[in-house]
Scaffold this active site. Structure first.
Site, PDB file in Angstrom:
ATOM      1  N   GLY A  78      -6.371 -14.694  23.719  1.00 53.90           N
ATOM      2  CA  GLY A  78      -6.203 -14.712  22.269  1.00 53.90           C
ATOM      3  C   GLY A  78      -5.888 -13.310  21.769  1.00 53.90           C
ATOM      4  O   GLY A  78      -5.388 -12.470  22.519  1.00 53.90           O
ATOM      5  N   SER A  79      -6.210 -13.074  20.529  1.00 54.71           N
ATOM      6  CA  SER A  79      -5.847 -11.799  19.915  1.00 54.71           C
ATOM      7  C   SER A  79      -6.745 -10.665  20.423  1.00 54.71           C
ATOM      8  O   SER A  79      -7.888 -10.893  20.825  1.00 54.71           O
ATOM      9  CB  SER A  79      -5.988 -11.915  18.393  1.00 54.71           C
ATOM     10  N   THR A  80      -6.232  -9.462  20.348  1.00 57.14           N
ATOM     11  CA  THR A  80      -7.004  -8.286  20.752  1.00 57.14           C
ATOM     12  C   THR A  80      -8.245  -8.141  19.876  1.00 57.14           C
ATOM     13  O   THR A  80      -9.329  -7.790  20.353  1.00 57.14           O
ATOM     14  CB  THR A  80      -6.110  -7.035  20.673  1.00 57.14           C
ATOM     15  N   GLU A  81      -8.084  -8.451  18.598  1.00 57.71           N
ATOM     16  CA  GLU A  81      -9.201  -8.334  17.648  1.00 57.71           C
ATOM     17  C   GLU A  81     -10.395  -9.195  18.097  1.00 57.71           C
ATOM     18  O   GLU A  81     -11.526  -8.712  18.198  1.00 57.71           O
ATOM     19  CB  GLU A  81      -8.668  -8.842  16.306  1.00 57.71           C
ATOM     20  N   VAL A  82     -10.132 -10.481  18.383  1.00 57.80           N
ATOM     21  CA  VAL A  82     -11.221 -11.375  18.810  1.00 57.80           C
ATOM     22  C   VAL A  82     -11.658 -11.022  20.233  1.00 57.80           C
ATOM     23  O   VAL A  82     -12.848 -11.089  20.569  1.00 57.80           O
ATOM     24  CB  VAL A  82     -10.796 -12.856  18.692  1.00 57.80           C
ATOM     25  N   GLY A  83     -10.709 -10.585  21.059  1.00 58.66           N
ATOM     26  CA  GLY A  83     -11.053 -10.172  22.425  1.00 58.66           C
ATOM     27  C   GLY A  83     -12.104  -9.074  22.437  1.00 58.66           C
ATOM     28  O   GLY A  83     -13.012  -9.066  23.270  1.00 58.66           O
ATOM     29  N   CYS A 115       2.562 -14.296  24.244  1.00 59.63           N
ATOM     30  CA  CYS A 115       1.883 -12.996  24.278  1.00 59.63           C
ATOM     31  C   CYS A 115       2.770 -11.920  24.876  1.00 59.63           C
ATOM     32  O   CYS A 115       2.686 -10.764  24.468  1.00 59.63           O
ATOM     33  CB  CYS A 115       0.576 -13.115  25.038  1.00 59.63           C
ATOM     34  N   GLU A 171      -7.317 -11.809  28.132  1.00 57.34           N
ATOM     35  CA  GLU A 171      -5.845 -11.803  28.076  1.00 57.34           C
ATOM     36  C   GLU A 171      -5.477 -11.730  26.600  1.00 57.34           C
ATOM     37  O   GLU A 171      -5.667 -12.702  25.862  1.00 57.34           O
ATOM     38  CB  GLU A 171      -5.271 -13.079  28.698  1.00 57.34           C
ATOM     39  N   GLU A 194       1.752  -6.764  16.619  1.00 54.28           N
ATOM     40  CA  GLU A 194       2.195  -8.039  17.186  1.00 54.28           C
ATOM     41  C   GLU A 194       2.435  -9.031  16.047  1.00 54.28           C
ATOM     42  O   GLU A 194       1.516  -9.329  15.279  1.00 54.28           O
ATOM     43  CB  GLU A 194       1.121  -8.578  18.127  1.00 54.28           C
ATOM     44  N   LYS A 215     -13.668 -23.919  25.008  1.00 51.77           N
ATOM     45  CA  LYS A 215     -13.503 -24.019  23.549  1.00 51.77           C
ATOM     46  C   LYS A 215     -12.004 -23.832  23.290  1.00 51.77           C
ATOM     47  O   LYS A 215     -11.487 -22.723  23.334  1.00 51.77           O
ATOM     48  CB  LYS A 215     -14.317 -22.911  22.861  1.00 51.77           C
TER      49      LYS A 215
END
Ligand code: NAD
Length: 497
Positions: free
Chosen positions: A249-254, A305, A271, A401, A196
């Site tokens: 991607g972002s830590t939030e979505v991770g 990143c 990552e 970030e 995706k």
């Protein structure tokens, strides 16, 4: 003088065509019947439309990857053949390198020349490196004691097996490269994949699917579902038939992906974000360090990143280094990435541009001052290369970030202080140390909490070097031998012979 490249006919034709999903070796319409618009970040004009994939599309793609893993010629393929298939894909990427670089430029805003030299070249090199791993995956043969079975004669061995169906979700800053970082070890180990791509930048993944088709991979080995993260991405993360999730991607979505993975014990590597320090020690050459620090933050317009987004300079060099970086920034030419003389293109989207300006304004309101930049130019999503001083270590400019060309700079007085400041972050992806004192560098390296530490360079990545984060910067590693471990399972076999 502008020397803007002409859009290649193949790219023009690709942008003008109807785009579909690549599922089970076929180009398919989404079940949603809906499409979504992509924009050229340099002009803010619509580029083309792609399919808005659904949970149903993702389920079909995962089913195709499942069948390809369990039943197809792919699962019976020998390591040497997988190696050759990977090499063939790398050759096709090399053949189409200029096309792919222009697609990245049009879709992401980055320079086509830089994308050719960096993004696309790194994909080629990485896939060839991973092709080599296909024939070097090994188990081991330990001698066992089996104290409860004293009369047995045992032959025991440990097999390393492909993990299975991989679900990959990637960010927009290096669309093709991030996809290849995941596809390389997946194909080398014999896995299959559903990708995706990022909502904003799916075009190079669709061209990659064309090359996978041309290379003759069996249907279902690689599938691409374009769409929105909260729909297609979330459906992929929640699909129990996926054996491993890999996310950039972002830590939030991770965190969301990690939680979804745990529901079905899906293997997962993440990552995530970063706020990497660039540290200039007292003995460094200030001009060399300033050039390095400028490259560390401004490369890819700060959308990296592991960008060196926090600068700590020994107090005796602070003013010089900051003014040198501001001088470099003020000379940078902003413009359309199709012009090879441009130093910096636009950010990826209007949303990202607003986010970056939000941080600059918030920082100023909290007392930070601009050493350079801070402005915008249009009509695309441009942000001037920006350096901010008088920033608070605990404030949002230093702790969060920003993911744009914004550097925050602070002085320090001694090594213990800079170690404390550098590690005072929830992230731990990268760090660079600028020094001419080898002993000091060696003493500092183990004290920095980051997955990569560079000395007198920054963001120096190589296929052989594992890449990933400490703390909220992620889980697991990409690249190197480490990547192979994360795409395989161990099976212990004990035979009473
Ligand atoms: P993002 O997390 O918003 O999106 C990344 C991907 O996740 C996209 O494909 C998106 O569609 C998908 N997604 C969004 N919501 C989802 C959901 N609920 N479920 C499943 N998938 C979902 O990140 P971004 O803004 O595209 O990228 C920037 C971030 O990526 C930065 O934080 C950056 O540091 C990070 N990044 C990390 C690395 C690394 O290797 N550590 C590399 C590049 C980028």
């Amino acid at each position: 003088m502008s020397e803007t490249l002409a859009v290649l006919p193949a790219v023009r034709q690709f942008l003008g065509q109807a785009h579909r999903l690549w599922i089970n070796g076929r180009w398919e319409e989404s079940s949603s019947g809906r499409s979504m618009a992509l924009y050229n970040p340099a002009t803010a004009e619509e580029l083309c439309q792609v399919q808005r994939g659904t949970a149903e599309d993702v389920a079909r793609a995962v089913q195709a990857a499942r069948s390809a893993f369990d039943d197809s010629a792919w699962s019976r393929m020998r390591p040497r053949e997988r190696q050759n298939m990977l090499w063939r894909l790398a050759d096709l990427i090399e053949r189409d390198a200029d096309i792919l670089a222009q697609i990245e430029c049009q879709n992401n805003g980055k320079s086509a020349a830089v994308a050719r030299a960096m993004d696309v070249q790194l994909c080629i090199d990485f896939l060839r490196y991973m092709a080599g791993w296909a024939t070097k995956i090994e188990g081991s043969v330990p001698e066992v004691s089996m104290p409860l079975m004293p009369d047995g004669h045992f032959h025991s061995f440990i097999r390393r097996e492909a993990v299975g169906v991989v679900g990959a979700v990637v960010a927009w800053n290096f669309p093709l490269l991030l996809a290849c970082w995941k596809l390389g070890p997946a194909l080398a180990t014999g896995c299959t994949m559903v990708l995706k791509p990022a909502d904003e930048t799916p075009l190079s993944a669709l061209w990659l699917a064309r090359l996978v088709e041309e290379a003759g991979y069996p249907a279902g080995v690689f599938n691409v579902v374009t769409g929105v993260g909260a729909e297609a991405g979330a459906a992929l993360a929640a699909n129990p038939d996926v054996d491993k999730l890999t996310f950039t991607g972002s830590t939030e979505v991770g965190k969301l992906i990690g939680k979804a993975a745990m529901d079905s014990m899906t293997r997962v590597t993440l990552e995530l974000g970063g706020k990497s320090p660039t540290i200039v020690l007292a003995d460094a050459d200030p001009a060399v360090a300033a050039a390095g620090a400028a490259g560390a933050i401004f490369f890819n317009h700060g959308q990296v990143c592991c960008a060196g987004s926090r600068l700590y300079v020994h107090r005796k060099h602070f003013d010089n280094v900051v003014s040198d970086i501001a001088g470099i920034a003020n000379k940078m030419k902003l413009g359309n990435g199709m012009d090879p003389t441009v130093d910096m293109g636009p950010l990826v989207s209007a949303k990202q541009q607003q986010r970056v300006f939000g941080y600059i304004e918030q920082g100023q309101a909290l007392g930070a001052t601009l050493a350079c930049g801070g402005g915008k130019s249009g009509p695309g999503y441009f942000v001037q290369p920006t350096v901010m001083v008088d920033v608070a270590q605990k404030g949002p400019l230093v702790q969060e970030e920003i993911f744009g060309p914004v550097l925050v700079a602070m002085p320090f007085d001694d090594l213990d202080e800079v170690v404390r400041l550098a590690n005072d972050s929830r992230y731990g992806l990268g760090a660079s140390i600028w020094t001419n004192n080898l002993s000091e560098a060696h003493r500092l390296v183990p004290r920095i909490k980051a997955g990569s530490v560079w000395v007198n360079c920054h963001s120096a990545l190589d296929p052989a070097m594992p890449f990933g984060g400490y703390k909220l910067s992620g889980l697991g590693r990409e690249m190197g031998a480490a990547a192979i471990e994360y795409y395989t399972e161990l099976k212990s076999v004990v035979m009473n012979v």
